[in-house]
Each structure stands twice: as structure tokens, then as C-alpha cells.
Design an enzyme around this catalytic site. Structure first.
Site, mmCIF file in Angstrom:
data_model
loop_
_atom_site.group_PDB
_atom_site.id
_atom_site.type_symbol
_atom_site.label_atom_id
_atom_site.label_comp_id
_atom_site.label_asym_id
_atom_site.label_seq_id
_atom_site.Cartn_x
_atom_site.Cartn_y
_atom_site.Cartn_z
ATOM 1 N N CYS A 1 0.838 -1.202 0.000
ATOM 2 C CA CYS A 1 0.000 0.000 0.000
ATOM 3 C C CYS A 1 0.876 1.257 0.000
ATOM 4 O O CYS A 1 1.483 1.587 -0.999
ATOM 5 C CB CYS A 1 -0.975 -0.054 1.177
ATOM 6 S SG CYS A 1 -2.327 1.142 1.052
ATOM 7 N N HIS B 1 -3.465 -5.734 1.202
ATOM 8 C CA HIS B 1 -2.724 -5.864 2.459
ATOM 9 C C HIS B 1 -2.593 -7.319 2.885
ATOM 10 O O HIS B 1 -3.440 -7.805 3.656
ATOM 11 C CB HIS B 1 -3.446 -5.089 3.563
ATOM 12 C CG HIS B 1 -3.294 -3.602 3.462
ATOM 13 N ND1 HIS B 1 -2.354 -2.898 4.178
ATOM 14 C CD2 HIS B 1 -3.952 -2.690 2.716
ATOM 15 C CE1 HIS B 1 -2.449 -1.604 3.881
ATOM 16 N NE2 HIS B 1 -3.418 -1.451 3.000
ATOM 17 N N GLU C 1 -0.708 -8.502 5.075
ATOM 18 C CA GLU C 1 -0.532 -8.598 6.536
ATOM 19 C C GLU C 1 -1.876 -8.606 7.248
ATOM 20 O O GLU C 1 -1.952 -8.946 8.429
ATOM 21 C CB GLU C 1 0.362 -7.455 7.042
ATOM 22 C CG GLU C 1 -0.308 -6.097 7.248
ATOM 23 C CD GLU C 1 -0.534 -5.317 5.949
ATOM 24 O OE1 GLU C 1 -0.529 -5.908 4.852
ATOM 25 O OE2 GLU C 1 -0.727 -4.082 6.035
#
Lengths: 717, 218
Positions: B84, B192, B194
Site C-alpha cells: 500500500c 494488504h 498482513e
């Protein structure tokens, strides 16, 4: 002499003080206040800071509970969530600033509530927003909606705190006075929390964060303490400007200072800036504080002392620091590139003294400044005629299929994804149930346990019946928690009302607070803190009374068991839990039909509602149900359609249901699904197929329901 | 395997990235003002709003002291993943081709999206599933590069991730969600991963992108 006094009265009136209040100030001080002192007094004696019209009512609320760690009076309340962890939370309004400048008003509303949370030493882990606007047909409403949502997103997304829930309603009475309430939840180790009471004469007052400018002078405190009128455009400069990046650094600095045990007390600068924060710290600690304005870093060189004192420049905090720890405090601030200055010190005088270098500008005893404001008993009277006009008639049909589609498309029920997708709901990796996936947001904590949170208030129902409507709002919020298996630990509330000096508004407020107390006592939930927003009126009249309820609860089971709204499996049985006895009074359908508000709502059986809450909670915790959803706006048929739409699965109900049973509203009803031999309640149907069928009354394919439900998309094209 | 995770003032997903890489290795926090990568084997530049991103996302962070070291590390063949805001920083730093523009909706969008793994033969993707469900959350995620560059990226298999048909949340050219540099050691993506390492909070589809890097130290 007489001339001088009337000049003082004139100046005081400009600042919102009544002549009687000004006379009282002169009497208490034994002299006339000077200009700086008058500015400070006017702020601390405003409704926003003094709660002078609402304090007697608020004192009737229950504020004790076995899990309560911090109650009303601090920047936020806090409850114990086990293993040394605590959760702090509070809700606050930014209604008037948002109505004047929606983007910055909403953004700084989020900024302000975040600071309240990290001011007690908790890391903000979630934000919820409770919004009220006029009907979306109005251009002004669409503008406010668009900019408020953008402002909330701008601040929350940029600072890395997820926006996990909230609600939005569209009703005519909010057209000229929108409501923007923001609730924040923070997480802390219990032993790292801090209070705001100053202590230790000789200790230093340290101001850190952004510099002080003219922005927001009189913003929150002045805007929030009077009705709206002509010329509010000119108030735009009184709205604060937010800088989430500055706040992000301020948050990290504050939490690191507490982690390193470097502070005696901590307080954020909110409404009225230094003028409210510093006296509050001194008053709570029973000490005095000297402030030297020459040491306050300014954005503009030529600011007058009273401007510095009441500036509402955002992203600032004040702390009390022991002199030997100052160097380490300044080092932490420098690491995060946050400016910090010693601007004063704690004294034993019991006074706030404002200096500029050697010059004494103000010297006010705290027992006048903070405690001297008169408290007013409200004169309450039930209005003899309706306060609110009937909404426009939008629906003529009596065909259940048409009614269901109209309800799903109505702004208060339609899919909210176009709003919440503009918010980061997942940062910090705690979000187990995202917006609209379940009735409450669920967040997992470091100890593996989970909490749930929701906000609620149907202002139209409170307007119809302030007592029962408020009871229903608390039950509705608790119902949302029950659907994910959570039991409330504490409640925060934001009382949004009109002008309490008018007897009919005082009646709404009194009845509503009475219900709030009764509901909390019945459910054994302490009120941990809250906020009051009065004077929400325009030339068109008052807003619907809107006591927004925020609850935080604990799951006590595997977080993964938190039930979703969506039906899970074809063939699952569908059941209704609770002694649900709906009525069309003040319902969404009655609104679409243009019916006037009724005089009262049906009686609420709080005991029966609590039994249903416990049944649903237990079923979710044991994993007996595959989905759970409470029945709210639009009644049974709408709730059922929502379960179907969330899943992409149809359902069939064989029982014939009257219009009231299909679309009526009331507290205490739930729809659950799961294996027929496990789920609680009365089985009414089956999950499956691609249509929603309710006996002979309703038969609509899912995609048609979905189309109606996406009505708000057009507002964000 | 030591994963360095950079924190700029304004980073928001730095702790999330640390939690994610800790599932497959060791997380080493790196500070923006330092000139030291602390001997890490790979660098993650996380999401957020570095320095507030008031100018243009990543435009200031690209000049952070630690970025001098990251650029040197990348030129020496070290593995760098930008997520991002990290992707935006890597484009600004010219470590990746193209640029990220404002979403066609002009709004922030937070949504779970489906991705197709276009190139499973990279150091970042060899353990990733062919189809991934991962969230996006950004205002400035529309991947752009001139048409000839896009042709070249596709020919070189530098387009690593694509939004599945109908899932493009931001108007990215050719549905591109993630690209890799020509040398194959610098990877940027808007979604994302994560936030996709635990079934409790979403999916586990992102874990493979971190796990793939095991054994990739310089």
C-alpha cells in the site's frame, strides 16, 4: 459605576453569560473580572463545560459496577477485561461544528474523542460513528453526508485506528442540525492508566503537540451552547482544523511517556483549549496552576492573551511532570518530532494565574472558575400538542411485496456499505467482525478474549415516547451485543437534545435520562461516562431527541463463535427468539406512509427482553446457532431479508403473518438459524433457495431484494 | 529469517506487518531516521500515511534517511516488499515502475477483494495460493503506467497480482494489483497481505507472500 457594570454585562452577554451569572461572578470575586478573566469564565460556565442544565439529571444514573475501573469525571471511563487489561471508552458529539463545516467538524470530532482515550493512557483500538441527517432528497443532506463521511475517514484512516461500527439515520428534524457523535474504545494495561488531576506544587506544566493559533476560537464551546440561527456561515472560522498526522505523533508520544512512567497527570486540550483543560486538572487535584502565555508556541505572533487561552487548535496535550523527569519527557517528544514547552507550574494557591512574562493577566480562584457556575433545575412539561410535523407520505401500497421492497430501499434501512467502505475497519489486526457482518463489531484482545461494541438510538421512537423510546434504544444496543454472544460491561451515552430551557425539551431530556437509569439498573450496566449536546434546534424546531447509546461487552467464548447476520447453510432451521410483540406505532412503515408520530409507544417488558437477550447470548456462546440478527427497523420481514442478503441464500417461512407481524417494530425479537434440534425459539422456516418466501404474502427473488437494498449507492456516485 | 519493518511517522500498518512476519520469521522494527537496516534479510515497507502524505503518497518518505539504505539494499539484490503506502514509496523511489493515482471513485475504499496470482515463480509468491482473498484500503491505489510499459511489464511477467474479474476496486490499469521489478527482488502491492494471516480476522491467504521469502537473505 452603573455605566461600568452595564459595559461588563454587555461584554458578558456577547460571550453567552446571563446578567444574573455576571452579577454572581462579581459577587464571588468581590470585584469585576478583566477581559481575559471574563473570557475564561464564559467558557467554563458554558453548558458544554459546566453541564449546568444537565448535571442534576446525570447524577441519577448508576455509575458503579464490579468491573468498573474508571467512572464519569475522567476523560473516559474504563472497565476491566481480564488479565490486567482494561478497555476505556467514551462517546462525544461534534454536531454544531459539523453542521457549519462538515469535513473538518467530523474529522476533529474523531480527533477529539481519540485524545480523550489516549489521555487516560489507553491506545485507541476502535471508533464508531453515530450520524443523523435530514432526508437524502435534500441537497444539503447529501452535501453533509458526503463531507462528514469523508472527514471521519480522513482522520480515522490516517491515524491508523479502525472505524468498526456505528449507525446513520435520515429524518426531517435533523435537516438543519445534523448529529455527528463519535465513540472511541482504547486498550490499556490497568497499571499504566493515568488520571487528569494535577498534583505536587513545583511540578511543571508541559504543553506538547501542535502550536497554538486562532483556529477554532470559541468553536466547540460556543457553537455547542446556543441554537442555530441566521448567519452561521460566518461561524465557519470557529471550526477547528484537524491534522491527523500531528495527532498520530501526539498519540505515540503520550503513550510512550506513560509507558516510561514519566507523567503525574495528562489531559487533552479540547473545547476551550487551555482555559478548560488547565483549571480542570488543578480543580481535580485541589491545587493551583500558574501559566505563562509568553511560553506558549504560537502560530501567529500577535495573538491576544484571551485568544491564546481559548484557542481550540487541535492536537495538543498538557501534562504535569516532575522536574527531574523533564529532560526525558522532552527527549521522547523530540524522538517523535513533537514540540514541547514548559508553560507553567503547579502551585498551592487554589487559583489559576495567567501571566505573560512578569505581567499578571488573570487570577481566578478555582472555586469560582470551576465550581462557581450555578446549576439550573429544569422546568419540564409534556407538550400539549405535537412537536414534530408528519413526514411526507411516500408509500400507498398495501401489497407486502411492495412494502418490503420500499422498506429495504428506505434510507434508514438500506445497505450502509457505501459509507463504511470509506473507513479502514481492519487496521491493528483485531477486527473479528467487520461492519455489517454482524450486529456488533467484535475485536480480539491481546489476552485472546474478545469484546463487542455497538451504538444505537432510534430518535423517531424516542420522539414518540422519550421514556419507552430510550428504554428500547438501550435494549436494542444490548440485543446487538447478544447476537455476537456478548454481555455489556459498561455504557456510554451522548444525549443530543434541543434547548433544555424550553419545558418540552426539558421533559424529553428528563424522561429519557429516567429511562436510561432504569434500563441500566435492570441490566446491571454502569454508565462509565458520556456527553451532553443541547441546543440542537433551528428555526424549524428541535431535533428528534437522540440519546445515543454506546455499549462495550465481553464475549466469554471463542471469538470465532460470534454469530454473523448471514444465514450459513441451506437447510438450516430459522427461528424467532423472544416474546416479540410488534406494533406499527412509530415504525419505519408508518413513516413511509406519512403517519404522524403517536403519543406513546407500547409498554416495554424489560424483564422479558432480558430473558431473550440471555437466551440468544447463551446460544451464540455454545455454538448452537449458525447466525443471529435482532429484529429492528422494518420488523421481521426486513430482518429476514437482511439475513438472506448477507448470505446470498433464500429462505421460506410457512406461517401466515399479518402486516403488523411482518413489518411492526418493538424490542426483544431475534432471528436465529441453525440445526432445528439445537436452536432456541420458535421455528418458523428454513434457509435455502434463491428467493425469500413468507407464506402467501411475500415471494421475491434475492437479486430484486438486493437491488432495493442498494438504494444509497446513488448518494455516492 | 529476519524481516525488517520500517516505521515512518504516520505509518499505520507497521505493527500489523510485524505481527504477520513474526508468523514466519523474526520481526525487526526499523526507524525512519536511522541509517541502519540492522542486518535484516528482507525489508517490508508497510501501509499508512508516511509523514501525513499531505503532498503525494510516498513523496516525502522516499527521502527518509532509512530509504538510502533500502535503495542500496535493493540494488545489491536484497528483497523489499512495499504494501500500500510502501508500494507508493517504492514507485516514488523508482525501485518499481509506474505510479499510483487516486482511485476512480475519488474515495477511500476498504473492501475484501479476490486476487489472481499471475506469476507464482517469484521469490515473493512461490508459496502463495493461485487465488487470494485479501483486503484493500486506500484512496490512491490506481496503478498507472504508459501502455508500452504495461506491455513490457506483462511480457516480462512483472505483473504478479491482478484483481479478479469484476473486483478491481480503484480503476487500476489492466486490473494490476501488484508488480515486481525486473530483477525480481522488489515487490509492491496495494492489497494488504498482513491483514490476511489469521482466519479469525479474515483469511490466511496473505501468509504465503511472507512465507515465500524464507531463505531469501542476501
Amino acid at each position: 459605576m452603573k455605566v461600568a457594570v452595564s459595559a461588563l454585562h454587555a461584554a458578558a452577554r456577547e460571550l453567552g453569560l446571563t446578567d444574573a451569572e455576571t452579577d454572581l461572578i462579581v459577587e464571588l470575586l468581590g470585584r469585576e473580572p478583566n477581559t481575559v478573566e471574563l473570557a475564561m469564565l464564559s467558557v467554563l460556565w458554558s453548558e458544554h463545560c459546566s453541564y449546568k442544565h444537565s448535571k442534576p439529571l446525570l447524577q441519577t444514573l448508576p455509575t458503579h459496577g464490579p468491573r468498573l475501573l474508571m467512572g464519569p469525571g475522567e476523560n473516559a471511563g474504563a472497565v476491566d477485561v481480564g488479565d490486567g487489561w482494561t478497555v476505556a471508552f467514551k462517546i462525544e458529539s461534534h454536531n454544531h461544528p459539523s453542521a457549519v463545516e462538515p469535513f473538518e467538524g467530523a474529522a476533529t470530532g474523531v480527533g477529539g474523542i481519540l485524545r480523550d482515550i489516549f489521555a487516560v493512557g489507553a491506545r485507541p483500538i476502535a471508533v464508531l460513528d453515530s450520524l443523523r441527517f435530514g432526508e437524502p432528497g435534500s441537497e444539503r443532506t447529501r452535501y453533509l453526508l458526503d463531507r462528514v463521511v469523508a472527514g471521519i475517514g480522513h482522520y480515522g484512516n490516517s491515524i491508523g485506528v479502525p472505524t468498526v461500527g456505528g449507525e446513520v439515520y435520515f429524518e426531517g428534524p435533523y435537516e438543519h442540525n445534523c448529529l455527528v457523535n463519535a465513540m472511541c474504545i482504547g486498550l490499556a494495561r490497568a497499571d499504566r492508566m493515568i488520571r487528569s488531576a494535577a498534583a505536587g506544587p513545583g511540578n511543571l506544566l508541559v504543553l506538547f503537540g501542535s502550536s497554538t493559533g486562532r483556529d477554532g476560537i470559541g468553536g466547540a464551546s460556543v457553537l455547542a451552547s446556543a441554537e442555530f440561527g441566521e448567519g452561521d456561515e460566518g461561524k465557519r472560522p470557529t471550526v477547528q482544523i484537524g491534522d491527523p498526522f500531528a495527532e498520530k505523533k501526539l498519540m505515540e508520544v503520550s503513550l510512550e511517556l506513560l509507558e516510561r512512567d514519566l507523567l503525574v497527570a495528562l489531559q487533552d486540550l479540547g473545547a476551550a483549549g487551555l482555559t478548560s483543560s488547565v483549571p480542570e486538572m488543578a480543580s481535580k487535584g485541589g491545587v493551583g496552576i500558574d501559566i505563562d502565555l509568553a511560553k506558549v508556541p504560537l502560530r501567529e505572533a500577535d495573538m491576544r492573551p484571551q485568544e491564546i487561552m481559548v484557542s481550540e487548535s487541535q492536537e495538543r496535550m498538557v501534562a504535569i511532570v516532575e522536574p527531574p523527569k523533564l529532560e526525558r519527557v522532552l527527549a521522547v517528544c523530540a524522538h517523535w518530532e513533537v514540540a514541547a514547552s514548559v508553560i507553567g507550574e503547579v502551585t498551592q494557591t487554589g487559583c489559576i494565574r495567567v501571566l505573560s512574562g512578569e505581567e499578571l493577566l488573570a487570577d481566578l480562584p478555582l472555586d469560582v472558575l470551576v465550581d462557581g457556575c450555578p446549576i439550573y433545575e429544569l422546568t419540564a412539561a409534556k407538550p400539549s400538542q405535537p412537536l414534530y410535523s408528519s413526514p411526507p407520505r411516500q408509500l400507498d401500497s398495501t401489497d407486502p411485496n411492495s412494502i418490503l421492497l420500499a422498506l429495504l430501499a428506505s434510507p434508514n434501512i438500506a445497505d450502509r456499505r457505501y459509507l463504511y467502505e470509506q473507513y479502514d475497519s481492519i487496521v491493528q489486526s483485531r477486527t473479528v467482525r467487520r461492519p455489517a457482518s454482524a450486529d456488533a463489531a467484535v475485536l480480539v484482545l491481546p489476552n485472546g478474549r474478545a469484546i463487542a461494541t455497538a451504538t444505537d438510538c432510534n430518535g423517531r421512537r424516542v420522539a414518540a415516547d422519550p421514556y419507552r423510546g430510550t428504554l428500547e434504544s438501550v435494549l436494542e444496543c444490548a440485543a446487538n451485543l447478544a447476537c455476537v454472544g456478548a454481555e455489556p460491561l459498561g455504557l456510554t451515552n451522548n444525549l443530543n437534545f434541543g434547548n433544555p430551557e424550553k419545558p418540552h425539551i426539558a421533559w424529553q431530556l428528563t424522561e429519557s435520562v429516567r429511562a436510561l437509569g432504569d434500563a441500566c439498573r435492570a441490566m446491571e450496566i454502569p454508565v462509565v461516562g458520556g456527553n451532553v449536546s443541547l441546543y440542537n434546534e433551528s428555526a424549524e424546531g428541535p431535533i428528534y431527541p437522540t440519546p445515543v447509546i454506546g455499549l462495550v461487552g465481553e464475549l466469554l467464548s471463542e471469538p470465532s463463535r460470534a454469530a454473523c447476520i448471514a444465514f450459513a447453510h441451506e437447510g438450516d432451521a430459522v427461528a424467532v427468539v423472544g416474546a416479540f410483540e410488534p406494533s406499527l406505532a412509530a415504525s419505519e412503515l408508518a413513516k413511509l406512509r406519512g403517519e404522524p408520530l403517536p403519543d406513546e409507544l407500547p409498554e416495554v417488558d424489560v424483564g422479558a427482553a432480558c430473558v431473550a437477550l440471555a437466551m440468544v447470548r447463551a446460544a451464540v456462546r455454545t455454538g448452537a446457532v449458525h447466525s443471529a440478527h435482532d429484529i429492528a427497523e422494518g420488523g421481521f420481514a426486513v430482518a429476514l431479508a437482511e439475513c438472506c442478503l448477507a448470505a446470498g441464500l433464500g429462505a421460506t417461512v410457512e406461517t401466515e403473518l399479518s402486516e403488523t407481524k411482518l413489518f411492526g417494530e418493538g424490542p426483544g425479537g431475534f432471528i436465529v438459524s441453525g440445526p432445528a434440534d439445537q436452536i432456541p425459539g420458535r421455528i418458523v422456516g428454513t434457509v435455502g433457495g434463491e428467493r425469500l418466501r413468507i407464506a402467501a404474502a411475500i415471494d421475491i427473488p434475492l437479486d430484486r431484494l438486493g437491488e432495493a437494498h442498494s438504494a444509497l449507492a446513488a448518494l455516492f456516485d | 529469517m529476519k524481516f525488517g519493518v520500517i516505521t515512518f511517522p504516520g505509518s499505520c500498518d507497521d505493527l500489523d506487518a510485524q505481527l504477520a512476519v513474526a508468523r514466519v520469521g523474526t520481526a525487526v522494527p526499523l526507524w525512519h531516521a536511522d541509517h541502519d537496516l540492522q542486518g535484516v534479510d528482507a525489508v517490508i515497507i508497510p501501509g499508512g500515511f508516511s509523514y501525513g502524505d499531505y503532498l503525494r503518497p510516498g513523496a516525502v518518505a522516499r527521502f527518509a534517511p532509512i530509504m538510502t539504505e533500502v535503495i542500496e539494499f535493493a540494488h545489491a539484490g536484497g528483497h523489499v516488499m512495499g504494501i500500500c503506502n510502501g508500494f507508493q514509496v517504492l514507485c516514488e523511489a523508482r525501485l518499481l515502475p509506474g505510479a499510483l493515482l487516486t482511485n476512480t471513485s475519488l474515495r477511500f475504499v476498504c473492501r475484501q477483494v479476490s486476487l489472481e496470482l499471475v506469476n507464482p515463480d517469484t521469490a515473493f509468491t512461490r508459496e502463495a495460493p493461485a487465488r487470494l482473498s485479501i483486503p484493500v484500503k486506500h484512496t490512491t491505489g490506481r496503478y498507472y503506467a504508459p501502455e508500452p510499459d504495461l506491455d513490457r511489464l506483462e511480457a516480462n511477467r512483472q505483473v504478479v497480482l491482478r484483481y479478479a474479474p469484476g473486483e478491481n476496486p480503484n480503476g487500476s490499469a489492466r486490473d494490476i494489483a501488484g508488480v515486481i521489478n525486473e530483477a525480481g527482488n522488489v515487490f509492491g502491492l496495494m492489497p494488504h497481505p498482513e491483514h490476511a494471516v489469521d482466519a479469525l480476522t479474515g483469511s490466511t491467504d496473505g501468509l504465503g507472500l511472507f512465507a515465500s521469502l524464507r531463505g531469501c537473505g542476501l
